[in-house]
Design an enzyme around this catalytic site. Structure first.
Site, PDB file in Angstrom:
ATOM      1  N   ASP A 191     113.737 -21.368  82.919  1.00 23.58           N
ATOM      2  CA  ASP A 191     113.177 -19.609  82.719  1.00 23.58           C
ATOM      3  C   ASP A 191     112.203 -19.620  83.369  1.00 23.58           C
ATOM      4  O   ASP A 191     110.875 -20.147  82.949  1.00 23.58           O
ATOM      5  CB  ASP A 191     113.436 -20.119  80.903  1.00 23.58           C
ATOM      6  CG  ASP A 191     113.559 -18.031  80.629  1.00 23.58           C
ATOM      7  OD1 ASP A 191     113.159 -17.770  80.702  1.00 23.58           O
ATOM      8  OD2 ASP A 191     113.148 -18.374  79.456  1.00 23.58           O
ATOM      9  N   ASP A 250     113.174 -11.354  84.310  1.00 21.14           N
ATOM     10  CA  ASP A 250     112.869 -12.662  82.908  1.00 21.14           C
ATOM     11  C   ASP A 250     114.957 -13.579  83.086  1.00 21.14           C
ATOM     12  O   ASP A 250     115.570 -12.425  82.997  1.00 21.14           O
ATOM     13  CB  ASP A 250     112.658 -12.107  81.999  1.00 21.14           C
ATOM     14  CG  ASP A 250     112.697 -13.162  80.871  1.00 21.14           C
ATOM     15  OD1 ASP A 250     112.416 -14.659  81.154  1.00 21.14           O
ATOM     16  OD2 ASP A 250     112.188 -13.085  79.629  1.00 21.14           O
ATOM     17  N   HIS A 285     115.067  -8.657  74.402  1.00 20.62           N
ATOM     18  CA  HIS A 285     113.058  -8.210  74.330  1.00 20.62           C
ATOM     19  C   HIS A 285     113.646  -6.707  75.425  1.00 20.62           C
ATOM     20  O   HIS A 285     114.093  -7.529  76.481  1.00 20.62           O
ATOM     21  CB  HIS A 285     112.567  -9.222  74.092  1.00 20.62           C
ATOM     22  CG  HIS A 285     112.264  -9.700  75.906  1.00 20.62           C
ATOM     23  ND1 HIS A 285     111.606  -9.722  76.599  1.00 20.62           N
ATOM     24  CD2 HIS A 285     112.796 -10.982  75.472  1.00 20.62           C
ATOM     25  CE1 HIS A 285     111.818 -10.867  77.714  1.00 20.62           C
ATOM     26  NE2 HIS A 285     112.517 -11.303  77.610  1.00 20.62           N
ATOM     27  N   HIS A 293     107.305  -8.820  76.444  1.00 25.83           N
ATOM     28  CA  HIS A 293     107.980  -8.203  74.925  1.00 25.83           C
ATOM     29  C   HIS A 293     107.172  -6.857  74.940  1.00 25.83           C
ATOM     30  O   HIS A 293     106.877  -7.057  73.574  1.00 25.83           O
ATOM     31  CB  HIS A 293     107.824  -9.597  73.758  1.00 25.83           C
ATOM     32  CG  HIS A 293     108.180 -11.317  74.769  1.00 25.83           C
ATOM     33  ND1 HIS A 293     107.635 -12.325  75.143  1.00 25.83           N
ATOM     34  CD2 HIS A 293     109.410 -11.502  74.797  1.00 25.83           C
ATOM     35  CE1 HIS A 293     108.249 -13.105  75.552  1.00 25.83           C
ATOM     36  NE2 HIS A 293     109.353 -12.285  75.673  1.00 25.83           N
ATOM     37  N   GLU A 332     119.272 -13.217  76.605  1.00 25.42           N
ATOM     38  CA  GLU A 332     118.743 -14.446  76.540  1.00 25.42           C
ATOM     39  C   GLU A 332     119.895 -15.212  75.194  1.00 25.42           C
ATOM     40  O   GLU A 332     119.410 -16.187  74.185  1.00 25.42           O
ATOM     41  CB  GLU A 332     117.585 -14.692  76.361  1.00 25.42           C
ATOM     42  CG  GLU A 332     116.505 -14.501  75.787  1.00 25.42           C
ATOM     43  CD  GLU A 332     115.081 -14.902  76.047  1.00 25.42           C
ATOM     44  OE1 GLU A 332     115.346 -16.178  76.495  1.00 25.42           O
ATOM     45  OE2 GLU A 332     114.185 -13.778  75.884  1.00 25.42           O
ATOM     46  N   GLU A 356     119.696 -16.600  80.968  1.00 29.72           N
ATOM     47  CA  GLU A 356     119.127 -15.209  80.692  1.00 29.72           C
ATOM     48  C   GLU A 356     119.457 -14.129  82.156  1.00 29.72           C
ATOM     49  O   GLU A 356     119.214 -14.624  83.030  1.00 29.72           O
ATOM     50  CB  GLU A 356     118.074 -15.503  80.383  1.00 29.72           C
ATOM     51  CG  GLU A 356     116.913 -14.226  80.146  1.00 29.72           C
ATOM     52  CD  GLU A 356     115.838 -14.524  79.807  1.00 29.72           C
ATOM     53  OE1 GLU A 356     114.883 -15.484  79.784  1.00 29.72           O
ATOM     54  OE2 GLU A 356     115.362 -13.313  79.289  1.00 29.72           O
TER      55      GLU A 356
HETATM   56 MN    MN Z   1     112.839 -15.845  79.733  1.00 30.04          MN
HETATM   57 MN    MN Z   2     113.345 -13.809  78.424  1.00 32.45          MN
END
Ligand code: MN
Ligand code: MN
Length: 299
Positions: free
Chosen positions: A85, A96, A158, A166, A191, A284
């Site tokens: 990640d 992300d 998010h 976030h 995600e 994600e």
């Molecule tokens: Mn992530």
């Molecule tokens: Mn994330």
């Protein structure tokens, strides 16, 4: 969303995508977490990006927040179910993205890995301006349950904003009945996490990932230097101890970081583990929700 902002989000996404591709070339049985992390970090920098957060390499029942430590001794082992990640920052605009692999090319967890991958695809297919987040969660839940697994309900996607990983709304991994909506102009990270456990994560040991949450005065000189570095270079984005050790000179860094966690200047992210030790998969992407077509910046 302004064109200039879209371009920065797209650049952050493209660099993250390249970093993910690169990670697939270098992650192999027997290679160390630290070597891989440092190589990916170097790649991201060469491509002109900053780090949205420290690269997470979480394994098996760990769902998230394991990052290479200062004294890291982990190596990739055959059969490990690894979540990679990572995220990139361009002028504070973030990407992300994550994927899951089984180290050594086995397929014992093929279906579990497919479950989170298909859930992400299902979510992206339903996302449009005005849709309730619960409907996206329902699409994720359906796709995962169809494969015979459970979504992890206390982990979620998010919203992203400049320098804020976030921000705003959360995107659940199940139908949480919320009527909160995704609006045009939002950047969101979706995600899905799938597991063969109970579908819930709990805090395990503290990771070496931190975030500045509060500037509390301290008399310890090196602690002040650490805060200065974090406030300037990371703002409120997460960072790891390795970066502090590399960038801040001085004696007593370990003690200073402990003190800064204790006085609540820093939040220390715990490693998150599946409650019953279930194996966890995650995928994600980052999505710009625009009036016309959405842009998946990391795909
Ligand atoms: Mn992530
Ligand atoms: Mn994330």
């Amino acid at each position: 969303m302004e064109e200039e902002v879209i371009e920065k989000y797209k650049k952050a996404g493209e660099i993250a995508k390249k970093a993910i591709e690169y990670s697939k070339e270098i992650i192999k049985e027997g290679v160390s977490y630290k070597e891989v992390t440092e190589k990916i970090e170097k790649k991201i920098k060469e491509l002109g990006g900053g780090f949205a957060f420290p690269i997470n390499l979480s394994v098996n029942s760990e769902a998230a927040h394991y990052t290479a430590r200062v004294n890291e001794d982990r190596v990739f082992k055959k059969g490990d179910v690894l979540k990679v990640d990572l995220g990139v920052e361009v002028d504070g605009y973030l990407s992300d993205t994550a994927y899951t692999i089984e180290i050594g090319g086995g397929n014992k967890y093929k279906d579990l890995i497919e479950a989170s991958k298909e859930a992400l695809k299902a979510a992206i297919d339903v996302i449009k301006p005005g849709i309730e987040v619960s409907k996206v969660g329902a699409a994720i839940q359906d796709a995962i349950e169809k494969k015979g697994f459970k979504p992890i309900i206390n982990l979620s996607g998010h919203q992203l904003e400049q320098w804020d990983l976030h921000a705003g709304i959360t995107i659940p991994n199940f139908d949480n009945k919320s009527n909160e909506k995704i609006e045009e102009g939002m950047a969101i990270a979706v995600e899905p996490f799938a597991t063969d456990g109970v579908g819930y994560v709990i805090d395990a040991q503290p990771s070496e990932i931190y975030q500045l949450v509060n500037v509390v005065p301290t008399r310890m000189q090196v602690a002040r230097k650490i805060i200065e570095w974090v406030a300037e270079k990371r703002k409120e984005l997460p960072f790891c101890k390795r970066w502090i050790v590399e960038n801040v000179k001085g004696f007593g860094i370990d003690i200073a970081i402990k003190q800064l966690v204790q006085n609540e200047s820093f939040y220390n992210y715990p490693v998150l583990k599946e409650e019953k030790g279930g194996i966890v998969s995650q995928h994600e992407h980052t999505i710009l929700v625009l009036g016309g077509e959405n842009i998946v910046t990391t795909a």
